[in-house]
Structure formats: structure tokens, C-alpha cells
Design a protein around this motif. Structure first.
Motif, mmCIF file in Angstrom:
data_model
loop_
_atom_site.group_PDB
_atom_site.id
_atom_site.type_symbol
_atom_site.label_atom_id
_atom_site.label_comp_id
_atom_site.label_asym_id
_atom_site.label_seq_id
_atom_site.Cartn_x
_atom_site.Cartn_y
_atom_site.Cartn_z
ATOM 1 N N LEU A 1 0.818 -1.207 0.000
ATOM 2 C CA LEU A 1 0.000 0.000 0.000
ATOM 3 C C LEU A 1 0.851 1.255 0.000
ATOM 4 C CD1 LEU A 1 -2.924 -0.740 2.466
ATOM 5 C CD2 LEU A 1 -2.998 -0.625 -0.015
ATOM 6 N N LYS A 2 2.032 1.140 0.592
ATOM 7 C CA LYS A 2 2.898 2.312 0.676
ATOM 8 C C LYS A 2 3.296 2.810 -0.704
ATOM 9 C CE LYS A 2 7.105 3.898 2.944
ATOM 10 N NZ LYS A 2 8.293 3.503 3.730
ATOM 11 N N ALA A 3 3.472 1.875 -1.635
ATOM 12 C CA ALA A 3 3.875 2.251 -2.987
ATOM 13 C C ALA A 3 2.702 2.678 -3.843
ATOM 14 C CB ALA A 3 4.593 1.083 -3.649
ATOM 15 N N ASP A 4 1.487 2.471 -3.341
ATOM 16 C CA ASP A 4 0.293 2.762 -4.138
ATOM 17 C C ASP A 4 -0.412 4.019 -3.665
ATOM 18 O OD1 ASP A 4 0.771 0.520 -5.574
ATOM 19 O OD2 ASP A 4 -0.598 -0.756 -4.431
ATOM 20 N N THR A 5 0.328 4.989 -3.129
ATOM 21 C CA THR A 5 -0.300 6.201 -2.617
ATOM 22 C C THR A 5 0.316 7.449 -3.254
ATOM 23 O OG1 THR A 5 1.256 6.188 -0.764
ATOM 24 C CG2 THR A 5 -0.893 5.144 -0.415
ATOM 25 N N PRO A 6 0.255 7.566 -4.574
ATOM 26 C CA PRO A 6 0.828 8.749 -5.218
ATOM 27 C C PRO A 6 -0.073 9.966 -5.011
ATOM 28 C CG PRO A 6 -0.280 7.402 -6.839
ATOM 29 C CD PRO A 6 -0.346 6.642 -5.540
ATOM 30 N N GLU A 7 0.516 11.121 -5.107
ATOM 31 C CA GLU A 7 -0.276 12.352 -5.061
ATOM 32 C C GLU A 7 -0.916 12.549 -6.420
ATOM 33 O OE1 GLU A 7 0.480 17.126 -4.686
ATOM 34 O OE2 GLU A 7 1.666 15.755 -3.461
ATOM 35 N N ILE A 8 -2.211 12.793 -6.414
ATOM 36 C CA ILE A 8 -2.955 12.965 -7.656
ATOM 37 C C ILE A 8 -3.324 14.433 -7.811
ATOM 38 C CG2 ILE A 8 -5.024 12.296 -8.933
ATOM 39 C CD1 ILE A 8 -5.036 9.697 -7.391
ATOM 40 N N THR A 9 -3.019 14.993 -8.941
ATOM 41 C CA THR A 9 -3.321 16.394 -9.190
ATOM 42 C C THR A 9 -4.250 16.516 -10.381
ATOM 43 O OG1 THR A 9 -1.364 16.595 -10.585
ATOM 44 C CG2 THR A 9 -1.104 17.139 -8.256
ATOM 45 N N ASN A 10 -4.852 17.682 -10.512
ATOM 46 C CA ASN A 10 -5.747 17.951 -11.631
ATOM 47 C C ASN A 10 -4.908 18.333 -12.848
ATOM 48 O OD1 ASN A 10 -7.826 18.566 -13.314
ATOM 49 N ND2 ASN A 10 -8.707 20.178 -12.018
ATOM 50 N N ASP A 11 -4.770 17.413 -13.783
ATOM 51 C CA ASP A 11 -3.937 17.620 -14.966
ATOM 52 C C ASP A 11 -4.752 18.311 -16.046
ATOM 53 O OD1 ASP A 11 -2.152 17.593 -16.987
ATOM 54 O OD2 ASP A 11 -1.948 15.412 -17.129
ATOM 55 N N LYS A 12 -4.554 19.616 -16.222
ATOM 56 C CA LYS A 12 -5.334 20.374 -17.191
ATOM 57 C C LYS A 12 -4.888 20.142 -18.626
ATOM 58 C CE LYS A 12 -6.817 24.014 -14.047
ATOM 59 N NZ LYS A 12 -6.911 25.469 -13.806
ATOM 60 N N SER A 13 -3.785 19.391 -18.778
ATOM 61 C CA SER A 13 -3.338 19.102 -20.144
ATOM 62 C C SER A 13 -4.182 18.025 -20.798
ATOM 63 C CB SER A 13 -1.869 18.667 -20.128
ATOM 64 O OG SER A 13 -1.726 17.436 -19.425
ATOM 65 N N LYS A 14 -4.962 17.310 -20.002
ATOM 66 C CA LYS A 14 -5.809 16.252 -20.553
ATOM 67 C C LYS A 14 -6.979 16.851 -21.328
ATOM 68 C CE LYS A 14 -5.022 12.468 -17.285
ATOM 69 N NZ LYS A 14 -5.677 11.520 -16.351
ATOM 70 N N SER A 15 -7.439 16.115 -22.316
ATOM 71 C CA SER A 15 -8.637 16.525 -23.034
ATOM 72 C C SER A 15 -9.855 16.295 -22.151
ATOM 73 C CB SER A 15 -8.772 15.727 -24.333
ATOM 74 O OG SER A 15 -8.893 14.344 -24.041
ATOM 75 N N ILE A 16 -10.919 17.036 -22.410
ATOM 76 C CA ILE A 16 -12.129 16.876 -21.604
ATOM 77 C C ILE A 16 -13.317 16.596 -22.510
ATOM 78 C CG2 ILE A 16 -11.276 18.414 -19.794
ATOM 79 C CD1 ILE A 16 -13.316 20.502 -20.851
ATOM 80 N N ASP A 17 -14.330 16.006 -21.880
ATOM 81 C CA ASP A 17 -15.616 15.797 -22.541
ATOM 82 C C ASP A 17 -16.589 16.780 -21.905
ATOM 83 O OD1 ASP A 17 -17.780 14.811 -23.935
ATOM 84 O OD2 ASP A 17 -18.135 13.176 -22.528
ATOM 85 N N PHE A 18 -17.090 17.715 -22.694
ATOM 86 C CA PHE A 18 -17.992 18.755 -22.193
ATOM 87 C C PHE A 18 -19.350 18.572 -22.863
ATOM 88 C CE2 PHE A 18 -19.871 23.038 -22.326
ATOM 89 C CZ PHE A 18 -19.810 23.378 -20.986
ATOM 90 N N GLN A 19 -20.371 18.314 -22.052
ATOM 91 C CA GLN A 19 -21.702 18.068 -22.585
ATOM 92 C C GLN A 19 -22.710 19.012 -21.955
ATOM 93 O OE1 GLN A 19 -22.887 13.987 -22.295
ATOM 94 N NE2 GLN A 19 -21.081 13.218 -23.370
ATOM 95 N N MET A 20 -23.727 19.364 -22.746
ATOM 96 C CA MET A 20 -24.813 20.225 -22.282
ATOM 97 C C MET A 20 -26.143 19.506 -22.465
ATOM 98 S SD MET A 20 -23.540 23.885 -23.837
ATOM 99 C CE MET A 20 -22.731 23.163 -25.272
ATOM 100 N N MET A 21 -27.007 19.582 -21.452
ATOM 101 C CA MET A 21 -28.283 18.892 -21.463
ATOM 102 C C MET A 21 -29.400 19.853 -21.088
ATOM 103 S SD MET A 21 -25.632 17.112 -20.118
ATOM 104 C CE MET A 21 -24.804 15.521 -20.217
ATOM 105 N N PRO A 22 -30.328 20.130 -21.991
ATOM 106 C CA PRO A 22 -31.455 21.011 -21.666
ATOM 107 C C PRO A 22 -32.401 20.345 -20.668
ATOM 108 C CG PRO A 22 -31.148 20.795 -24.046
ATOM 109 C CD PRO A 22 -30.315 19.737 -23.405
ATOM 110 N N GLU A 23 -32.885 21.101 -19.720
ATOM 111 C CA GLU A 23 -33.877 20.600 -18.776
ATOM 112 C C GLU A 23 -35.140 20.208 -19.536
ATOM 113 O OE1 GLU A 23 -36.029 21.996 -14.602
ATOM 114 O OE2 GLU A 23 -35.318 23.499 -16.037
ATOM 115 N N GLY A 24 -35.656 19.050 -19.238
ATOM 116 C CA GLY A 24 -36.857 18.565 -19.910
ATOM 117 C C GLY A 24 -36.567 17.795 -21.177
ATOM 118 N N GLY A 25 -35.333 17.913 -21.721
ATOM 119 C CA GLY A 25 -34.967 17.127 -22.889
ATOM 120 C C GLY A 25 -34.666 17.933 -24.133
ATOM 121 N N HIS A 26 -35.294 19.118 -24.288
ATOM 122 C CA HIS A 26 -35.121 19.891 -25.525
ATOM 123 C C HIS A 26 -35.175 21.382 -25.232
ATOM 124 C CE1 HIS A 26 -35.735 16.237 -27.899
ATOM 125 N NE2 HIS A 26 -36.793 15.997 -27.153
#
Length: 757
Positions: A158-183
Motif C-alpha cells: 500500500l505504501k507504494a500505491d499512494t501517489p499524489e494525484i493532481t488535476n492535470d489540465k493538459s488532458k482533453s475533456i468531454d464537455f456536454q450540455m443537457m437542456p432541462e426537460g430534454g429539448h
């Protein structure tokens, strides 16, 4: 699934145009199809939901894994009563190799079990999957009723499996938009929810701007879990997009319809839901239908006429807690808009846990008190599962509890980020975040219609059953079975006869009920003809449930919650590992006969049959095997000894017993059998009051496992245990459910330090 029930509650329809209000109770001039469609769809899907609670999340090899299975009715969330068998598999990920499978008895909706984590298992992640005959739907593409665990060689890993995780902004993202009610509809105000996740499915906080062409309209920002929302009234001929900071992609808004209606949740509190329905400008007067259902139960429906706008006021006092699906239909029963919303989040079991002392040392006596109350503060009887485990073995990625599973992840499509967040009262924004989750995670533009409904109800379900079938067959021609004269006797408990008689039906079939498979020890239950009908044989009982479940599971994917991002994780102190290398573990040992005998059978009874099958040979006083002149008074031969041939009187090869297979023995003795349930095992917890065991090293990391704790009439349960020699932080985790389906959980922490000398 139980027959769809109809529950009355009040709906007020407020006519915007004429400023009048009227109330309707129950069904109000609504076609039966709006009710029957939900019933048919629900009957084709899972009738039971299963949640698995474990004593911890990370296991070293050669440990016991303790678990409790909660089986509830999928509609009411009350403990299920009809199902009797839980099929449990431990599956290695990601290849889905099944390393353990056993059947466990279900009593009144609960199973208490354990699995031995064999030292031959490979390190890595595993899925603990539990199913019943009523929880499986062959058409599902995902499996949610599995608990992810990790297997390691020892704590040092477990000692070796505890890396610090940071928010890597270089990664691509999936950005989705959903209207309330469906449309979205031109000219009508809409609420647009959005979600941003990275390639691992974890949320990304975003800032951005909404544009109409080149003109900025407003700024947007996520509030929790990469989710947020904004309002817009789209105009025909305009084009809209969003530009996010630090990302180059321009995100176009979803398709906007020329005509239609929108559904907006305008207000929500502890007693009401207020919806606004808006129709396209200049649309003619038209009839619409409203329907609200929760977990496959339609609670109300109503019809109304609309020209421009209407307000629907729904009183929620009599609704259960959970995700409510509100749908608006046109006169042809085509869905126009749909909104899902969580109602009555306070309808739960509130568990208050306390420990008897604040200063806790190694090998110390500790008392836990649990108080269970409902949302009105009244004490309730609650069926609890309780574990006390070293916090080091509690996986930081295990963000699931009994509340979030039954009320959220089992109801939604897709992986949910940190689901227990929405049920933690310490999070002040949890309800707002939950609504955003339902707008994004749960959103779907429904394709519903008569043909789709017809296709849905034709879907097949896997056939597995609590009850197995045995039978007899005729070995000789021209003989007939007289069912009245044929009985089958049951043998069990390691050759101890339990002579329970069964009479087959006219076709020779008899049923093996779940109650017959409960034994004190792991083994088989055998069935044999009570009378020696030489022309009848026993058909072998085929238990194919695991084969069926394995085939289904191989085509589905496991859907686990998404782990919360860890910003900083402190390393485990070196002192925490000092005891690990000198810890002695008692491994499970299975004894199968004498050490000199290499043959092994499934249980002692089959070994007895093997001895009987090999007892036909004898040796006379002249050392002749099966001597025809001295048949009486002979002795049993000994394997490896040399005897004389009865025909030639010459020495033979060293004597060997015949190595019958298990199937040959069953056929020889005209038996059939079925494997029993895996028996319960008592969790061992030492007592240090006497002082006799104080010098014995104790390195338990699970201090207590109590799966069958029940609060009394005052809503209180108390239990005590002793700490071990491990000085660490420990988690007390409690989960439970009431007879009427209220769910609750609690986690508290305490620390154990070394005894001062």
C-alpha cells in the motif's frame, strides 16, 4: 415484480391565463396506457436490488473477507421475502476470471457470508458480485450490484500505491450540455445543465463564456463535480456556443426545436414540487398529460389543457424517497418533455454512533452505541451491518454506501462521481449538486412509443431458480413408474442420515427446495430411491445457475462509481509497518482423509461410498485374492500388498484399489446430489478481561464484524469489542435498512495508541 399500485396525492394545476387553481386526486381522465406502460417495462426489468457491504475494501492474502448482502424489492426498497438464494462470485478484473463462486442462503432479505482470500490469488482489483434469480436482467449492458475490492500481498504494497494525484489540465475533456426537460425550443426560456469530465471520467472544474455569434451573453462556472447550469431564451436565426478557459474547442449548444414545449422545475421544498410547462408561442389549445412515477410505480397522472403556460404544483408528502420521473405527454401519448428530480431526501434512517471513551489503547475494551431514528426523530427498528477496520485498509476510492447505491447509482445510467457526497448532511450544497447530477447524469431525450414498448416487453430474462429439480427414470423397457410406490430419501451431514422422504410426481420429478440445502458444514445433499427398484435410476440434478450467470456477466461491463480526486495524500508512517513482517496468520486448512491417502472426494460421505465399493474383494487364509474355496472369513486386502491369483495360484501385481470417479460412485449407488449453501462462519473476537492472552501478539486489522445487529424498540443497539496490538486510526462503518425500506449509514473514526508502560 409486484402489481403496479396507484397512490393518491394532490396535484394543483394553476392556469396562468385565467389565474384559477384546481386540485385533482388520483387518476384524472388519463388513459390506462400511461400506467400500464410503466408496469410492463418494470416487470421486464430487475425485481430485486442487491447491495453488498464488506468489512473493509483492501485485503491481504490469506485473510477472510466478510460480507453482508441486502436484498430488497426494487420498487419499495423493503427487504425481499420470496428469494432464498444469493449467488456470489469473486471475479478478477479486468479479465473477468471467476476465482470463487458459492451459493449462500438468504433469510428475510439478508445474507451473512465470508470468503477466504486464498494466497494463490494474484494481486489486483476484484469484483464481488451478488445476484438472485430476480435481480438479473439479461438485457442490461452494465452491472451495478458489484463491490470493488483490492487484494495485496501485504500492507507494504500500500505504501507504494499512494501517489499524489493532481488535476492535470493538459488532458482533453468531454464537455456536454443537457437542456432541462430534454429539448430547447425557440422563444422559450430553458435551463441548460453542463458537465465536464476528463478522459478517466473524473470531473473537471471549468470556467467559460456563452456567446451568441461573437457577442458574449454570460459567464458560466461549474459548482461541483464539473457540473453547472445557465438559463437561455434562444432566438430563431441566432447561433450559440461556449468557449471554456484553457481549452480551444468551441462547444455548440444542443439542437433547438422550432416548436414544442419545455418543462422547468421552478420550486422545490420539503412538501411541494412546482413545475412550469411552456408551449410554443401561437400554439393552439391542446390537451396534455402529466405522469409521475418512482422506481416503476406510477403515483399519479392528470390531464390538462394548455395554450401558452401552466404551473403544476405537486404535493410530495406521501411520496417515498427517491428519483421521481415526471413526464409530459401530448394527446397521442407521445412524450414531449421529461424531468427527473429527487424527492424527500430526508426520508431515511438517521444513525448516530458513539464510542464509550476517547482515549483508546491497544487491547482495550470499547463499547459502541448506535441510535436509529426516522426523519421525525422517532426511534426505529433497523437491521444493521457493522464493521470496525483499520483505516489503512479502507479504500479511498470506495465512495459508495447503501444510501447512494439504492437511491442513486442503481437508478442512473453511467458512472457517478463520489455518489455518497449527495447523502452527506455535512455538505451544504448536496441538494443543489444532486439536482445538477440528475439533469446531467440522468438526462436522456426519451424515445418512447407503442412499438418500443412492445419490443421491450418481449425481451427475455435468464432462467435461474431457487428450486432445483431432480427425477427418476426407467432403466428397463416395458416397465412403468407407479408414482405412489416410489419415494426418494435425502442424506446429508457427512454420512449422517436425514431420512426425509419425497414422493415424485407422476412424471418422476421431485423438487429440491432451498431449505434442504442448509447444512452446518460445507458439503452436498444426496438423494436416493427409498426402495430398491432395480429398473429405476436417479437423474443427476443439474445446477446451472452459475453457468448462466457467467455467460451473462461476460457480456456486461461492471459500472463502479468514479473516485474522488485526491489532492494530497500523506504517506503511511514507517512505524505503521513495523509489526507487519512478524505477524503470523492462521490460514484456512481443509483436511481430507488420512495424509497417506492421496485421493480426495467432495465430502466424507462420498469417501464412505468409495470404501464400500472397494470392500467386495477379500483375501483368504492362504493369501489368495477372492478365493472361491474360502469365501467365508476372509480379510480385506491392503493396497500395495502382493496376493495370489485365484485361478493360477501365482503371485499377482501389487494390489490396488479401484479408483472410482465421483460420477461412477453416484451411478453405482444410484444417487444424485446437489451442493449445499456455503455455511455461515462466526467472526472471532478475543476477550482480554482475564489477562491470560495479553502476551499473545494480536495483529487483527478488522476488530469487529457484526452483520446481524438490530436496534431495539427504542432504536438503540450496543456492542463491545477489544482492540488489537495495531496502533492506527480505525473506521466504524454502519449501514442498515428498516422493515419499511428506510435506509441509513454512518461512519466515524477513532484512534488507537500504544499502551503506556
Amino acid at each position: 415484480m409486484a402489481k403496479i399500485s396507484f397512490h393518491q396525492f394532490s396535484i394543483s394545476i394553476i392556469f396562468i391565463c385565467f389565474c384559477t387553481i384546481f386540485k385533482v386526486y388520483g387518476q384524472y381522465n388519463v388513459p390506462d396506457e400511461l400506467y400500464n406502460s410503466i408496469e410492463k417495462l418494470s416487470n421486464n426489468h430487475t425485481q430485486e436490488e442487491i447491495y453488498v457491504q464488506t468489512d473493509k475494501d483492501i485485503y491481504e492474502k490469506a485473510e477472510d473477507l466478510w460480507f453482508k448482502g441486502y436484498v430488497v424489492n426494487a420498487q419499495t426498497l423493503r427487504p425481499a421475502s420470496k428469494t432464498k438464494t444469493m449467488f456470489v462470485m469473486l471475479i478478477q478484473l479486468p479479465k473477468k476470471n471467476i476465482v470463487w463462486q458459492e451459493k449462500y442462503a438468504i433469510k428475510d432479505g439478508f445474507t451473512n457470508g465470508h470468503i477466504y482470500v486464498n494466497d494463490t490469488l494474484q494481486e489486483g482489483e476484484y469484483a464481488l458480485l451478488a445476484q438472485t434469480s430476480f435481480s438479473v436482467n439479461i438485457e442490461d449492458s452494465t452491472i451495478t450490484s458489484a463491490k470493488k475490492i483490492k487484494v495485496i500481498d501485504n500492507l507494504l504494497k500500500l505504501k507504494a500505491d499512494t501517489p499524489e494525484i493532481t488535476n492535470d489540465k493538459s488532458k482533453s475533456i468531454d464537455f456536454q450540455m443537457m437542456p432541462e426537460g430534454g429539448h430547447m425550443v425557440y422563444g422559450l426560456k430553458s435551463k441548460i445543465a453542463f458537465k465536464a469530465v476528463d478522459s478517466d471520467g473524473k470531473p473537471v472544474d471549468v470556467l467559460g463564456t456563452l456567446y451568441n455569434g461573437k457577442d458574449s451573453i454570460c459567464s458560466i462556472a461549474s459548482s461541483y463535480g464539473g457540473m453547472g447550469s445557465f438559463d437561455i431564451t434562444p432566438k430563431k436565426g441566432d447561433t450559440y456556443h461556449i468557449k471554456l478557459q484553457n481549452y480551444s474547442t468551441l462547444y455548440q449548444l444542443p439542437t433547438i426545436k422550432n416548436y414544442g414545449c419545455t418543462l422547468h422545475l421552478q420550486q422545490q421544498n420539503d412538501s411541494i414540487l412546482l413545475f412550469k410547462i411552456a408551449s410554443s408561442i401561437n400554439a393552439p389549445l391542446q390537451k396534455m398529460y402529466f405522469r409521475l412515477q418512482i422506481r416503476g410505480v406510477v403515483y399519479n397522472a392528470a390531464s390538462f389543457d394548455i395554450k401558452s403556460e401552466k404551473l403544476l404544483k405537486v404535493q410530495t408528502g406521501k411520496l417515498p424517497a427517491g428519483i421521481a420521473e415526471v413526464t409530459i405527454f401530448n394527446e397521442d401519448l407521445k412524450p414531449l418533455a421529461e424531468r427527473i428530480v429527487f424527492v424527500n431526501s430526508n426520508r431515511k434512517v438517521f444513525l448516530k454512533t458513539s464510542v464509550s471513551k476517547s482515549d483508546i489503547v491497544t487491547k482495550d475494551k470499547v463499547r459502541i452505541k448506535i441510535e436509529a431514528t426516522d426523519h421525525k426523530g422517532q426511534p426505529v427498528t433497523c437491521f444493521l451491518g457493522l464493521s470496525v477496520s483499520d483505516k489503512v485498509y479502507c479504500n479511498t476510492e470506495a465512495y459508495q454506501n447503501i444510501e447512494s447505491y439504492y437511491q442513486l447509482t442503481s437508478q442512473l445510467k453511467g458512472r457517478v462521481y463520489n455518489p455518497s457526497y449527495y447523502f452527506n448532511y455535512n455538505n451544504s450544497n448536496r441538494l443543489e449538486a444532486l439536482d445538477l447530477l440528475l439533469l446531467t447524469q440522468g438526462w436522456r431525450a426519451y424515445a418512447w412509443g407503442r412499438q418500443i414498448l412492445a419490443d421491450e416487453i418481449e425481451k427475455a430474462k435468464p432462467i435461474i431458480s431457487d428450486t432445483l429439480l431432480g427425477g427418476i427414470y426407467i432403466k428397463k423397457m416395458k416397465r412403468r413408474i407407479d408414482a405412489k410406490s416410489v419415494y426418494v430419501v435425502k442424506y446429508s451431514e457427512d454420512a449422517v442420515f436425514d431420512e426425509t422422504l419425497f414422493q415424485p410426481d407422476s412424471t418422476g420429478i421431485f423438487a429440491v427446495s432451498p431449505d434442504e440445502l442448509i447444512l452446518k458444514k460445507r458439503g452436498y445433499v444426496y438423494y436416493k430411491l427409498f426402495y430398491g427398484h432395480d429398473f429405476l435410476g436417479m437423474k443427476q440434478i443439474k445446477d446451472t445457475a452459475f453457468n448462466s450467470l457467467g455467460r451473462i456477466m461476460s457480456k456486461q461491463r461492471f459500472q463502479f462509481p468514479v473516485a474522488e480526486k485526491i489532492k494530497i495524500k500523506k504517506p503511511i508512517p514507517e512505524a505503521r509497518f513495523t509489526f507487519n513482517n512478524r505477524a503470523n496468520k492462521l490460514k484456512e486448512v481443509l483436511i481430507n482423509g488420512r495424509t497417506k491417502k492421496t485421493r480426495r472426494f467432495a465430502d466424507k460421505y462420498l469417501g464412505t461410498l468409495d470404501s464400500l465399493a472397494n470392500s467386495v474383494d477379500y483375501v483368504c487364509v492362504l493369501n489368495v485374492l477372492n478365493c472361491r474355496n474360502h469365501a467365508l472369513g476372509g480379510r480385506r486386502p491392503v493396497e500395495g500388498e502382493i496376493y495370489k491369483d485365484p485361478l493360477t495360484d501365482q503371485p499377482m501385481a501389487p494390489y490396488q484399489f479401484h479408483k472410482y470417479t465421483e460420477d461412477e460412485l453416484l451411478d453405482m449407488f444410484n444417487l444424485t446430489r446437489v451442493k449445499s449453501y456455503y455455511p455461515e462462519k462466526q467472526f472471532y473476537s478475543p476477550v482480554y478481561d482475564s489477562g491470560a492472552m495479553d502476551d499473545i501478539p494480536d495483529y487483527r486489522n478488522t476488530l469487529l464484524w457484526k452483520p446481524d445487529l438490530i436496534t431495539n424498540n427504542e432504536g438503540i443497539a450496543e456492542i463491545e469489542f477489544y482492540t488489537s496490538d495495531v496502533n492506527s486510526k480505525f473506521n466504524i462503518k454502519i449501514e442498515g435498512i428498516t422493515p419499511n425500506g428506510l435506509i441509513g449509514s454512518d461512519v466515524i473514526e477513532f484512534e488507537v495508541h500504544k499502551t503506556l508502560q
